[in-house]
Design a protein around this motif. Structure first.
Motif, short mmCIF file in Angstrom:
data_model
loop_
_atom_site.label_atom_id
_atom_site.label_comp_id
_atom_site.label_asym_id
_atom_site.label_seq_id
_atom_site.Cartn_x
_atom_site.Cartn_y
_atom_site.Cartn_z
N GLY A 243 5.54 8.15 12.95
CA GLY A 243 4.28 7.54 13.69
C GLY A 243 4.34 6.09 14.05
N PHE A 244 3.01 5.64 14.19
CA PHE A 244 2.89 4.27 14.72
C PHE A 244 3.38 3.34 13.76
N PRO A 245 3.85 2.28 14.10
CA PRO A 245 4.37 1.46 13.14
C PRO A 245 3.48 1.03 12.01
N LYS A 246 2.40 0.72 12.14
CA LYS A 246 1.49 0.43 11.08
C LYS A 246 1.22 1.56 10.03
N ASP A 247 1.19 2.74 10.69
CA ASP A 247 1.15 3.95 9.75
C ASP A 247 2.41 4.21 9.18
N VAL A 248 3.37 4.00 9.54
CA VAL A 248 4.83 4.27 8.86
C VAL A 248 5.07 3.09 7.90
N GLN A 249 4.46 1.98 8.08
CA GLN A 249 4.55 0.67 7.31
C GLN A 249 3.65 0.91 5.83
N ALA A 250 2.66 1.72 6.10
CA ALA A 250 1.68 1.82 4.92
C ALA A 250 2.10 3.41 4.24
N ASP A 251 3.09 4.07 4.78
CA ASP A 251 3.37 5.39 4.12
C ASP A 251 3.93 5.24 2.71
N PRO A 252 3.50 5.50 1.64
CA PRO A 252 4.05 5.46 0.40
C PRO A 252 5.54 6.08 0.37
N ALA A 253 5.83 7.07 0.76
CA ALA A 253 7.11 7.60 1.09
C ALA A 253 8.02 6.69 1.51
#
Length: 263
Positions: A243-253
């Motif tokens: 995903g987008f950087p901000k979404d990946v950074q927020a991904d709990p996994a």
């Protein structure tokens, strides 16, 4: 043949990528690699678009360099395919893939140590002129790239006498001398100081804006988050997030596997 359904990972991204899509410069289609009883990569699918910087991140041993080796033909996959544009290059040797526009750097430096920084880049420009129909002057190409990657002050020094960070820029410049349409960079910021990393990030953004598809493996998370349009995360050989950087950074996994999460 699979497609990358990013909606599986990031709900608000609704585009599905396919190797026949003209946007897709590199497509890794469900690649798996097994070394004896060790599953190094498991059904990894990665799409890299022309004009974008794509990140491939994950902890040490996640399978990132193995994936690069499969893409470039240095390692045969147990299963899966690799496409450059809409062409299946899975059966091609590394040098044939290079002639089709694929270039890379290595986690462990691969340079001509006894040559100068400029002559490393010049050699690549000469090699390209030997097999292509490009009539450009290799010496002019080398001079241009030396300036572009910021090596003017060390261009006449032997590469085996340079700090690791500058030698990585030589390797990057050598890749650029082949005029790639897909550029794979394995930890290009390793050994660079903060200012040099900032300049590298700006260069990667500029290269993407010129239409090159850049796929970068990098542990400098700040750099990855700044320059990448999309990020794939590998953990134990599996893609666990896209995903987008901000979404990946927020991904709990991703936080649990790589970035770390606060209590």
């Amino acid at each position: 043949m699979s497609t990358v359904d990013l909606e599986t990972y990031v709900p608000h991204i609704d585009h599905q990528y396919d190797p026949r899509d003209p946007e897709v410069a590199l497509y890794v289609d469900e690649v798996s690699v097994r070394f004896g009883g060790v599953q190094a990569v498991s059904a990894a699918t990665i799409a890299c678009l022309a004009g974008q910087v794509t990140g491939l991140i994950g902890p040490n041993g996640a399978g990132k360099t193995t994936t690069f080796n499969v893409i470039t033909g240095l390692e045969a996959p147990t299963s899966g395919k690799v496409f450059l544009g809409n062409e299946d290059v899975s059966g091609l040797t590394p040098y044939k893939r290079a002639r089709k526009g694929l270039a890379r750097t290595f986690q462990r430096l691969e340079v001509f140590g006894t040559l100068t920084a400029r002559d490393n880049i010049l050699a690549a420009a000469e090699f390209r002129r030997g097999w292509s129909k490009d009539k450009s002057n290799p010496r002019a190409v080398a001079d241009q790239i030396v300036e572009r990657v910021g090596l003017q002050h060390v261009q006449h020094e032997r590469v085996d006498m340079l700090p690791t960070g500058l030698a990585r820029l030589v390797e990057l410049g050598r890749g650029l001398a082949t005029h790639p349409r897909v550029l794979l960079l394995d930890e290009p910021a390793s050994g660079l100081d903060m200012a040099e990393s900032e300049a590298l990030g700006d260069l990667l953004i500029d290269l993407a804006q010129e239409g090159i598809a850049v796929l970068v493996v990098e542990h400098d998370v700040d750099l990855v988050m700044r320059v990448c349009d999309r990020i794939h995360v590998l953990d134990f050989g599996r893609i666990i997030s896209v995903g987008f950087p901000k979404d990946v950074q927020a991904d709990p996994a991703v936080q649990a596997a790589y970035l770390g999460a606060e209590d």
